[in-house]
Scaffold this active site. Structure first.
Site, PDB file in Angstrom:
ATOM      1  N   LYS A   1       0.889  -1.176   0.000  1.00  0.00           N
ATOM      2  CA  LYS A   1       0.000   0.000   0.000  1.00  0.00           C
ATOM      3  C   LYS A   1       0.920   1.217   0.000  1.00  0.00           C
ATOM      4  O   LYS A   1       1.384   1.670   1.044  1.00  0.00           O
ATOM      5  CB  LYS A   1      -0.898  -0.012   1.248  1.00  0.00           C
ATOM      6  CG  LYS A   1      -2.212   0.735   1.110  1.00  0.00           C
ATOM      7  CD  LYS A   1      -2.126   2.175   0.710  1.00  0.00           C
ATOM      8  CE  LYS A   1      -1.709   3.099   1.827  1.00  0.00           C
ATOM      9  NZ  LYS A   1      -1.437   4.502   1.365  1.00  0.00           N
TER      10      LYS A   1
ATOM     11  N   CYS B   1      13.956  11.027   5.389  1.00  0.00           N
ATOM     12  CA  CYS B   1      13.946  10.673   6.810  1.00  0.00           C
ATOM     13  C   CYS B   1      15.334  10.766   7.411  1.00  0.00           C
ATOM     14  O   CYS B   1      15.492  10.780   8.618  1.00  0.00           O
ATOM     15  CB  CYS B   1      13.402   9.267   6.979  1.00  0.00           C
ATOM     16  SG  CYS B   1      14.322   8.089   6.014  1.00  0.00           S
TER      17      CYS B   1
HETATM   18  P1  NAD Z   1       2.540   9.323   6.706  1.00  0.00           P
HETATM   19  O1  NAD Z   1       2.746   8.731   8.046  1.00  0.00           O
HETATM   20  O2  NAD Z   1       1.584  10.443   6.561  1.00  0.00           O
HETATM   21  O3  NAD Z   1       2.055   8.199   5.664  1.00  0.00           O
HETATM   22  C1  NAD Z   1       2.712   6.958   5.543  1.00  0.00           C
HETATM   23  C2  NAD Z   1       1.705   5.916   5.061  1.00  0.00           C
HETATM   24  O4  NAD Z   1       0.664   5.802   6.027  1.00  0.00           O
HETATM   25  C3  NAD Z   1       1.051   6.271   3.738  1.00  0.00           C
HETATM   26  O5  NAD Z   1       0.931   5.103   2.970  1.00  0.00           O
HETATM   27  C4  NAD Z   1      -0.314   6.806   4.153  1.00  0.00           C
HETATM   28  O6  NAD Z   1      -1.314   6.575   3.194  1.00  0.00           O
HETATM   29  C5  NAD Z   1      -0.611   6.048   5.428  1.00  0.00           C
HETATM   30  N1  NAD Z   1      -1.421   6.830   6.387  1.00  0.00           N
HETATM   31  C6  NAD Z   1      -1.436   8.175   6.520  1.00  0.00           C
HETATM   32  N2  NAD Z   1      -2.296   8.529   7.501  1.00  0.00           N
HETATM   33  C7  NAD Z   1      -2.819   7.385   8.005  1.00  0.00           C
HETATM   34  C8  NAD Z   1      -3.755   7.100   9.055  1.00  0.00           C
HETATM   35  N3  NAD Z   1      -4.312   8.061   9.767  1.00  0.00           N
HETATM   36  N4  NAD Z   1      -4.050   5.814   9.293  1.00  0.00           N
HETATM   37  C9  NAD Z   1      -3.483   4.820   8.586  1.00  0.00           C
HETATM   38  N5  NAD Z   1      -2.592   5.037   7.575  1.00  0.00           N
HETATM   39  C10 NAD Z   1      -2.259   6.301   7.292  1.00  0.00           C
HETATM   40  O7  NAD Z   1       3.998   9.738   6.157  1.00  0.00           O
HETATM   41  P2  NAD Z   1       4.351  10.547   4.846  1.00  0.00           P
HETATM   42  O8  NAD Z   1       3.966  11.966   5.017  1.00  0.00           O
HETATM   43  O9  NAD Z   1       3.894   9.815   3.637  1.00  0.00           O
HETATM   44  O10 NAD Z   1       5.942  10.411   4.869  1.00  0.00           O
HETATM   45  C11 NAD Z   1       6.782  11.255   5.595  1.00  0.00           C
HETATM   46  C12 NAD Z   1       7.102  10.677   6.957  1.00  0.00           C
HETATM   47  O11 NAD Z   1       7.714   9.412   6.829  1.00  0.00           O
HETATM   48  C13 NAD Z   1       8.094  11.527   7.740  1.00  0.00           C
HETATM   49  O12 NAD Z   1       7.673  11.584   9.076  1.00  0.00           O
HETATM   50  C14 NAD Z   1       9.399  10.762   7.606  1.00  0.00           C
HETATM   51  O13 NAD Z   1      10.336  10.983   8.641  1.00  0.00           O
HETATM   52  C15 NAD Z   1       8.907   9.367   7.620  1.00  0.00           C
HETATM   53  N6  NAD Z   1       9.867   8.450   7.038  1.00  0.00           N
HETATM   54  C16 NAD Z   1      10.569   7.663   7.894  1.00  0.00           C
HETATM   55  C17 NAD Z   1      11.514   6.794   7.389  1.00  0.00           C
HETATM   56  C18 NAD Z   1      12.313   5.910   8.307  1.00  0.00           C
HETATM   57  O14 NAD Z   1      13.046   5.095   7.816  1.00  0.00           O
HETATM   58  N7  NAD Z   1      12.214   6.029   9.620  1.00  0.00           N
HETATM   59  C19 NAD Z   1      11.733   6.720   6.005  1.00  0.00           C
HETATM   60  C20 NAD Z   1      10.985   7.538   5.163  1.00  0.00           C
HETATM   61  C21 NAD Z   1      10.048   8.400   5.702  1.00  0.00           C
END
Ligand code: NAD
Length: 502
Positions: free
Chosen positions: A174, A282
């Site tokens: 997803k 990240c």
């Molecule tokens: P996000 O948490 O908004 O979304 C990530 C995934 O979760 C997406 O597929 C999204 O559709 C889903 N999602 C969003 N809201 C949701 C909810 N309420 N319930 C269930 N699923 C939900 O993150 P983003 O904005 O897409 O990405 C950026 C974030 O990801 C930043 O915080 C970044 O630091 C983090 N990140 C972390 C790493 C790591 O390795 N630790 C790597 C890449 C990105």
């Protein structure tokens, strides 16, 4: 480049009954470039059912045949890397060279997964008791799922599925609804590589699709990468439903600069790691903890470099930094410049004043920004900004820098800049962060090590890829076996005692 993006289930495009869709944007122009279908429980059911049906055949496919498919996928991905990078750039906004870099890092995990026969070897002990041998085997879990963020639409899914599939699992991805096309591209490559239908599936969507995955009884494990609040939710909900889960969260990565550092290297690193991919990594450097005696000097060198940075569309090869992913995100990032100043920081470089490319005035632009004299209680320090903003936190010495980093709730990446080997060694030992750089600003581990943070940057026990990835996607079974040798049949009848070794 986007048009209409739909799910990929059982080896082909699959438009389910759910009629919800989302818009996809070209972040450089601000225009809608396409739409993406949002899955409901029906589409998730269909994807999981396809994966479940494909599992017995795939897990029993010989290691040699599995590896042949992986090698073919690797070659196709390598040949299609530019096309995939253009797709990523068009929906994410990052510049082409950066998108190409993300594909290359994903490819490294595929390379790693091609060596899976070696990684799936169990142990064997002969004669643990007289005539009895014992051995362990690693088996796949079944249907596993990956839920991924917008910032690396090709690389982050590839932290997961090459290893999961190589181990014999079937997969439901997803991806982020903000840049969904890379997932479909990868699905078509798998098909061309000869992966049996149903082994790799993609469902698009938002929380509705995610919840259906988390609650699905036939999903054995969930890998998640995204922001900390959602990672915490995924961890809790998936665990409640009996799944194995690894949930990688957000970050606030510090760069520590000691007075003896090479300040040109430190300034180059702060600019590349702070503003590359518009800070939407990240592992981006967000806070610079610099010892006060060299802070002005470092800031001046950062300023010289920022003035030369070219901000522009991802498909213009002269651009070094692209726009942010959505207007909403751009505005949120810009709001930290205002709150920072309100809370006492100095806006040393205001990215809002950076020139916007001609003709693309409606794009989601924000130039590189630097806040100086940031304090640990300010919201621009406490919260993850995830944009092109560097916060300079002036510290008295090494100890104060380490106290700052260790006091931060996140623990993804960090880097120290120094020419003192003793200080660097002490830092790697004392710092409470999962990935550490020494004069290296973005210490992303190679595929054969594992990627993951500490504290609120990871919920769960396993990091991604490397041996921890193999461990996450397999479970071990210990077998104890006796093959009787007719010439040495043991004497005596039935013994109800607890088996001991003799
Ligand atoms: P996000 O948490 O908004 O979304 C990530 C995934 O979760 C997406 O597929 C999204 O559709 C889903 N999602 C969003 N809201 C949701 C909810 N309420 N319930 C269930 N699923 C939900 O993150 P983003 O904005 O897409 O990405 C950026 C974030 O990801 C930043 O915080 C970044 O630091 C983090 N990140 C972390 C790493 C790591 O390795 N630790 C790597 C890449 C990105």
């Amino acid at each position: 480049m986007s048009d209409h993006v739909t799910h990929w289930i059982g080896g082909g495009a699959h438009e389910g009954p759910t009629k919800r869709t989302g818009d996809i944007y070209d972040p450089a122009s601000g225009r809608v470039s396409g739409t993406v279908d949002f899955a409901g429980p029906e589409e998730v059911d269909a994807a999981v059912a396809a994966a479940k049906e494909a599992f017995p055949g795939w897990r029993d496919t010989s290691l040699s045949k599995r590896v042949q498919v992986l090698f073919r996928f690797r070659e196709l991905l390598s040949a299609g890397a530019d096309e995939l990078a253009r797709l990523v750039s068009s929906e994410h906004g990052k510049v082409f060279s950066d998108a190409r870099g993300e594909v290359a890092r994903g490819l490294e995990v595929v390379d790693f997964a091609c060596g899976i026969p070696h990684l799936l070897k169990g142990g064997y002990s002969e004669n643990v008791s007289t005539g009895v041998d014992s051995y362990s085997i690693l088996q796949p879990l079944g249907v596993v799922s990956g839920i991924t963020p917008f910032n690396f639409p090709a690389m982050v899914p590839m932290w997961m599925f090459p290893v999961a599939i190589a181990c014999g699992n079937t997969f439901v991805l997803k991806p982020s609804e903000k840049d969904p096309s890379a997932a479909g591209f990868l699905a078509r490559l798998w098909k061309e590589a000869g992966l049996p239908d149903g082994v790799f599936n993609v469902v698009h969507g938002d929380k509705v699709a995610v919840d259906a995955i988390l609650e699905h009884p036939d999903v054995a494990a969930v890998s998640f990468v995204g922001s900390t609040p959602i990672a915490r939710y995924i961890y809790r909900t998936a665990a409640e439903h009996g799944k194995r889960v690894q949930a990688l969260g957000g970050a606030k990565n510090h760069m520590v600069v000691l007075p003896d550092a090479d300040l040109d290297l430190a300034a180059d690193s702060a600019v590349s790691a702070g503003f590359g991919s518009a800070g939407e990594r990240c592992m981006a450097i967000s806070a610079v903890a610099v010892v006060d005696s060299v802070a002005d000097d470092l800031l001046e060198r950062i300023g010289e470099r920022v003035a030369r940075l070219r901000v522009g569309p991802g498909d213009d090869e002269r651009s070094e930094m692209g726009p942010l992913v959505t207007r909403e995100h751009r505005d949120k990032v810009a709001s930290y410049l205002e709150s920072g100043v309100r809370e006492g920081a100095t806006l040393a470089i205001d990215g809002r004043a950076h020139p916007v490319p001609d003709g693309d005035e409606n794009g989601f632009w924000l130039g590189p920004s630097v806040l100086d004299h940031v304090g640990p209680r300010m919201s621009c320090y406490r919260e993850e900004i995830f944009g092109p903003v560097l916060s300079i936190v002036r510290v008295a010495d090494y100890d104060e820098a380490v106290e700052l980093v260790n006091g931060n709730p996140y623990g993804n990446g960090t880097a120290i800049f120094t020419n003192d080997g003793g200080a660097a060694r002490r830092f790697q030992n004392e710092i409470e962060v999962g990935m550490v750089g020494i004069n290296v600003p973005i210490p992303v581990p190679m595929a054969y090590y594992s990627f993951g943070g500490w504290k609120q940057s990871l919920f769960g026990d396993s990091h991604a890829h490397g041996t921890e990835g193999v461990h996450f996607y397999t479970r071990t079974k210990a077998v104890t076996a006796r093959w009787t040798d007719p010439s040495r049949r043991p004497e005596g009848g039935v013994d109800l005692g607890f088996p001991t070794n003799g």
